[in-house]
Scaffold this motif. Structure first.
Motif, PDB file in Angstrom:
ATOM      1  N   VAL A 180       5.213  13.695 122.239  1.00 22.78           N
ATOM      2  CA  VAL A 180       6.094  12.431 121.817  1.00 22.78           C
ATOM      3  C   VAL A 180       7.534  12.957 121.552  1.00 22.78           C
ATOM      4  CG1 VAL A 180       6.252  10.998 119.862  1.00 22.78           C
ATOM      5  CG2 VAL A 180       4.064  11.317 120.696  1.00 22.78           C
ATOM      6  N   SER A 181       7.690  14.276 121.002  1.00 25.55           N
ATOM      7  CA  SER A 181       9.088  14.639 120.609  1.00 25.55           C
ATOM      8  C   SER A 181       9.763  14.837 121.871  1.00 25.55           C
ATOM      9  CB  SER A 181       8.973  15.910 119.800  1.00 25.55           C
ATOM     10  OG  SER A 181       8.450  15.640 118.649  1.00 25.55           O
ATOM     11  N   PHE A 182       9.164  15.671 122.763  1.00 20.23           N
ATOM     12  CA  PHE A 182       9.792  15.777 124.346  1.00 20.23           C
ATOM     13  C   PHE A 182      10.182  14.565 125.033  1.00 20.23           C
ATOM     14  CE2 PHE A 182       7.523  19.966 124.325  1.00 20.23           C
ATOM     15  CZ  PHE A 182       8.721  20.949 124.245  1.00 20.23           C
ATOM     16  N   ALA A 183       9.187  13.446 124.841  1.00 24.55           N
ATOM     17  CA  ALA A 183       9.346  12.248 125.495  1.00 24.55           C
ATOM     18  C   ALA A 183      10.717  11.474 124.767  1.00 24.55           C
ATOM     19  CB  ALA A 183       8.255  11.194 125.142  1.00 24.55           C
ATOM     20  N   LEU A 184      10.667  11.499 123.570  1.00 28.53           N
ATOM     21  CA  LEU A 184      11.942  10.897 122.990  1.00 28.53           C
ATOM     22  C   LEU A 184      13.223  11.755 123.293  1.00 28.53           C
ATOM     23  CD1 LEU A 184      10.653  10.527 119.159  1.00 28.53           C
ATOM     24  CD2 LEU A 184      11.045   8.893 120.792  1.00 28.53           C
ATOM     25  N   ASP A 185      13.093  12.874 123.482  1.00 25.69           N
ATOM     26  CA  ASP A 185      14.278  13.779 123.936  1.00 25.69           C
ATOM     27  C   ASP A 185      14.617  13.175 125.256  1.00 25.69           C
ATOM     28  OD1 ASP A 185      16.128  16.005 124.003  1.00 25.69           O
ATOM     29  OD2 ASP A 185      15.207  16.659 125.535  1.00 25.69           O
ATOM     30  N   LEU A 186      13.863  12.902 126.223  1.00 23.76           N
ATOM     31  CA  LEU A 186      14.229  12.509 127.591  1.00 23.76           C
ATOM     32  C   LEU A 186      14.734  10.998 127.517  1.00 23.76           C
ATOM     33  CD1 LEU A 186      11.282  13.803 129.877  1.00 23.76           C
ATOM     34  CD2 LEU A 186      13.575  14.640 129.581  1.00 23.76           C
ATOM     35  N   ALA A 187      14.049  10.221 126.482  1.00 19.92           N
ATOM     36  CA  ALA A 187      14.597   8.954 126.305  1.00 19.92           C
ATOM     37  C   ALA A 187      15.943   8.910 125.997  1.00 19.92           C
ATOM     38  CB  ALA A 187      13.729   8.189 125.423  1.00 19.92           C
ATOM     39  N   ALA A 229      18.181  10.920 126.877  1.00 19.16           N
ATOM     40  CA  ALA A 229      19.179  11.275 127.681  1.00 19.16           C
ATOM     41  C   ALA A 229      20.421  10.718 128.209  1.00 19.16           C
ATOM     42  CB  ALA A 229      18.437  12.156 129.071  1.00 19.16           C
ATOM     43  N   PRO A 230      20.131   9.404 128.794  1.00 22.80           N
ATOM     44  CA  PRO A 230      21.083   8.584 129.289  1.00 22.80           C
ATOM     45  C   PRO A 230      22.273   8.282 128.175  1.00 22.80           C
ATOM     46  CG  PRO A 230      18.824   7.701 129.693  1.00 22.80           C
ATOM     47  CD  PRO A 230      18.617   8.538 128.841  1.00 22.80           C
ATOM     48  N   HIS A 231      21.741   8.203 127.014  1.00 23.34           N
ATOM     49  CA  HIS A 231      22.600   7.990 125.846  1.00 23.34           C
ATOM     50  C   HIS A 231      23.719   9.180 125.619  1.00 23.34           C
ATOM     51  CE1 HIS A 231      20.617   4.249 125.062  1.00 23.34           C
ATOM     52  NE2 HIS A 231      19.570   4.822 124.932  1.00 23.34           N
ATOM     53  N   ARG A 232      22.744  10.654 125.659  1.00 22.61           N
ATOM     54  CA  ARG A 232      23.688  11.720 125.572  1.00 22.61           C
ATOM     55  C   ARG A 232      24.752  11.666 126.603  1.00 22.61           C
ATOM     56  NH1 ARG A 232      18.584  13.973 124.402  1.00 22.61           N
ATOM     57  NH2 ARG A 232      18.411  14.877 126.162  1.00 22.61           N
ATOM     58  N   ALA A 233      24.259  11.513 127.764  1.00 23.59           N
ATOM     59  CA  ALA A 233      25.268  11.548 128.884  1.00 23.59           C
ATOM     60  C   ALA A 233      26.395  10.634 128.973  1.00 23.59           C
ATOM     61  CB  ALA A 233      24.615  11.300 130.214  1.00 23.59           C
ATOM     62  N   ALA A 234      26.026   9.386 128.178  1.00 18.36           N
ATOM     63  CA  ALA A 234      27.211   8.371 128.165  1.00 18.36           C
ATOM     64  C   ALA A 234      28.104   8.993 127.069  1.00 18.36           C
ATOM     65  CB  ALA A 234      26.714   7.062 127.907  1.00 18.36           C
ATOM     66  N   LYS A 282      13.801  32.056 128.707  1.00 19.49           N
ATOM     67  CA  LYS A 282      14.641  32.520 129.881  1.00 19.49           C
ATOM     68  C   LYS A 282      15.532  31.305 130.375  1.00 19.49           C
ATOM     69  CE  LYS A 282      14.768  35.003 134.291  1.00 19.49           C
ATOM     70  NZ  LYS A 282      14.010  35.464 135.456  1.00 19.49           N
ATOM     71  N   SER A 283      14.717  30.050 130.343  1.00 26.98           N
ATOM     72  CA  SER A 283      15.590  28.990 130.938  1.00 26.98           C
ATOM     73  C   SER A 283      15.251  27.741 129.904  1.00 26.98           C
ATOM     74  CB  SER A 283      15.087  28.599 132.175  1.00 26.98           C
ATOM     75  OG  SER A 283      15.368  29.713 133.212  1.00 26.98           O
ATOM     76  N   ASP A 284      16.424  26.818 129.698  1.00 28.90           N
ATOM     77  CA  ASP A 284      16.048  25.478 129.030  1.00 28.90           C
ATOM     78  C   ASP A 284      15.351  24.845 129.808  1.00 28.90           C
ATOM     79  OD1 ASP A 284      16.300  23.470 127.484  1.00 28.90           O
ATOM     80  OD2 ASP A 284      18.534  22.894 127.388  1.00 28.90           O
ATOM     81  N   ILE A 285      14.082  24.666 129.397  1.00 28.44           N
ATOM     82  CA  ILE A 285      13.199  23.811 130.232  1.00 28.44           C
ATOM     83  C   ILE A 285      12.483  22.672 129.629  1.00 28.44           C
ATOM     84  CG2 ILE A 285      12.519  25.374 132.114  1.00 28.44           C
ATOM     85  CD1 ILE A 285       9.940  25.921 130.627  1.00 28.44           C
ATOM     86  N   LYS A 290      16.761   6.354 133.984  1.00 26.06           N
ATOM     87  CA  LYS A 290      17.904   7.154 133.837  1.00 26.06           C
ATOM     88  C   LYS A 290      17.605   8.385 133.077  1.00 26.06           C
ATOM     89  CE  LYS A 290      21.813   6.497 134.404  1.00 26.06           C
ATOM     90  NZ  LYS A 290      22.663   6.938 135.531  1.00 26.06           N
ATOM     91  N   TRP A 291      16.467   8.505 132.390  1.00 30.25           N
ATOM     92  CA  TRP A 291      16.345   9.598 131.596  1.00 30.25           C
ATOM     93  C   TRP A 291      15.658  10.682 132.557  1.00 30.25           C
ATOM     94  CZ3 TRP A 291      11.217  11.364 132.699  1.00 30.25           C
ATOM     95  CH2 TRP A 291      10.390  10.511 133.102  1.00 30.25           C
ATOM     96  N   MET A 292      15.273  10.433 133.666  1.00 32.44           N
ATOM     97  CA  MET A 292      15.482  11.490 134.876  1.00 32.44           C
ATOM     98  C   MET A 292      16.401  12.394 135.272  1.00 32.44           C
ATOM     99  SD  MET A 292      11.738  11.943 135.525  1.00 32.44           S
ATOM    100  CE  MET A 292      11.998  12.737 137.197  1.00 32.44           C
ATOM    101  N   ASP A 293      17.354  11.619 134.713  1.00 30.81           N
ATOM    102  CA  ASP A 293      18.909  12.520 134.988  1.00 30.81           C
ATOM    103  C   ASP A 293      18.729  13.884 134.351  1.00 30.81           C
ATOM    104  OD1 ASP A 293      19.716  10.724 136.878  1.00 30.81           O
ATOM    105  OD2 ASP A 293      21.142   9.574 135.235  1.00 30.81           O
ATOM    106  N   ALA A 294      17.824  13.979 133.537  1.00 32.72           N
ATOM    107  CA  ALA A 294      17.884  15.206 132.512  1.00 32.72           C
ATOM    108  C   ALA A 294      17.000  16.108 133.210  1.00 32.72           C
ATOM    109  CB  ALA A 294      17.354  14.890 131.302  1.00 32.72           C
ATOM    110  N   LEU A 295      16.418  15.916 134.177  1.00 36.27           N
ATOM    111  CA  LEU A 295      15.711  16.818 135.105  1.00 36.27           C
ATOM    112  C   LEU A 295      16.479  17.436 136.262  1.00 36.27           C
ATOM    113  CD1 LEU A 295      13.235  15.225 133.354  1.00 36.27           C
ATOM    114  CD2 LEU A 295      11.807  15.752 135.483  1.00 36.27           C
TER     115      LEU A 295
END
Length: 332
Positions: A34-41, A43-48, A140-143, A223-228
């Motif tokens: 759920v936390s990861f889902a909220l993080d992806l949700a 993503a568009p607001h963070r980008a804006a 090793k990476s931010d995944i 739009k949240w897929m832009d984080a991938l």
């Protein structure tokens, strides 16, 4: 070499404790999902907000210099926002994996042997390996973008183990009382864990590719897929994971034949389990061959990767349970 795994070694109290730890792990990893889902949700607001900060910083620089800097937005370096939900998801993933490791360890103590003797134990250990691979990769990476795609299937498999595949602690059937149990089944579990990660990456690839095929209109959706990463990057990563998993599955096939010779006197008996193990090997071999020789990538290769994981699910979710053969040791 036969090992003595009699019922004298069974500790039912510790076995019950192990199942409680499994439930606790599933609950914590559900919260991580759920936390990861909220993080992806978010993503568009963070980008804006980041774009707004860049524009504001560019205007400030232009005013200070008394000149308009055309490339200011591209050159302005800004600190990324803290991703609170992504951080919570990773913390919960570590906690959930630790609980899962304890569940496997206590099951080992309860049965006095490697916990690989039935579907319940195999599922539990497979989930543990998949989460350990994911967390090791995260060092090793931010995944964090992959978190929801990994914890989702893992929680599902944990629930299947706890509800459908649960088997009371017991001794091994005679044919499994061998040192090959630790070798053959452990490597098979490692390979399946990596294949599960590859499946998660493939699902993410299909979603990203679906957006790309629809052009600008498609990229405006989800739009949240832009984080991938891009679809091409996800495709390459899947290939890399399966390059590691395939030699493990090859070893599983060979080691199984050697064990069969020791246990039953024949390297190959066309048992349903043996046949499906070979089917999985052939499908993933076709995937790697198509990429290496025919240059396949993208959707065509991804379909083969999905077919390989579907064969794994059939092998462990159908053949183990419903097919009668020499490998009928699911415990159900």
């Amino acid at each position: 070499m036969k090992l003595d795994f009699s019922n004298d070694h069974i500790n039912t109290g510790v076995a019950t404790l192990s199942s409680h730890f499994l439930w606790a792990s599933a609950l914590v990893l559900t919260l991580a999902m759920v936390s990861f889902a909220l993080d992806l949700a978010g993503a568009p607001h963070r980008a804006a907000r980041l774009e707004a900060r860049r524009s504001a910083a560019a205007q400030t620089r232009a005013t200070a210099d008394g000149d308009v800097l055309v490339d200011a937005p591209a050159t302005t370096q800004l600190t990324p926002e803290k991703r609170q939900w992504g951080g919570i998801g990773m913390s919960l993933s570590w906690l959930g994996t630790l609980l899962l490791i304890v569940a496997v360890a206590t099951r080992t103590i309860a049965v006095g042997r490697p916990p690989l003797g039935n579907m319940y134990e195999f599922s539990m250990v497979g989930c543990m390996f998949a989460m350990v691979f994911f967390l090791a990769w995260s060092l090793k990476s931010d995944i964090r973008w992959l978190g929801v795609f990994v914890t989702g299937p893992i929680v599902l498999f944990e629930m299947l183990a706890a509800v459908v595949y649960y088997t009371a602690a017991s001794s091994l059937m005679p044919s499994l009382q061998s040192y090959w149990l630790s070798i053959h089944v452990t490597v098979a579990t490692l390979s399946v864990a990596l294949s599960t990660l590859a499946f998660s990456l493939t699902v993410a690839y299909f979603v990203q590719n679906w957006r790309d095929e629809r052009g600008e209109a498609g990229r405006e959706r989800l739009k949240w897929m832009d984080a991938l990463p891009s679809a091409a990057s996800l495709d390459r990563t899947t290939y890399g994971v399966l390059i590691v998993a395939f030699p493990m599955w090859t070893f599983t096939l060979i080691a199984g034949a050697i064990w069969a010779q020791e246990a039953w006197g024949h390297y190959w008996n066309w048992d349903p389990k043996e046949v499906w193990t070979l089917v999985i090997w052939v499908v993933y071999a076709a995937y790697l061959h198509a990429r290496a020789t025919a240059g396949w990538s993208g959707k065509k290769a991804a379909y083969i990767a999905l077919a390989g994981f579907a064969a794994i699910l059939i092998n462990y979710g159908v053949v183990n349970v419903y097919f009668v053969g020499q490998h009928s040791y699911s415990g159900l």
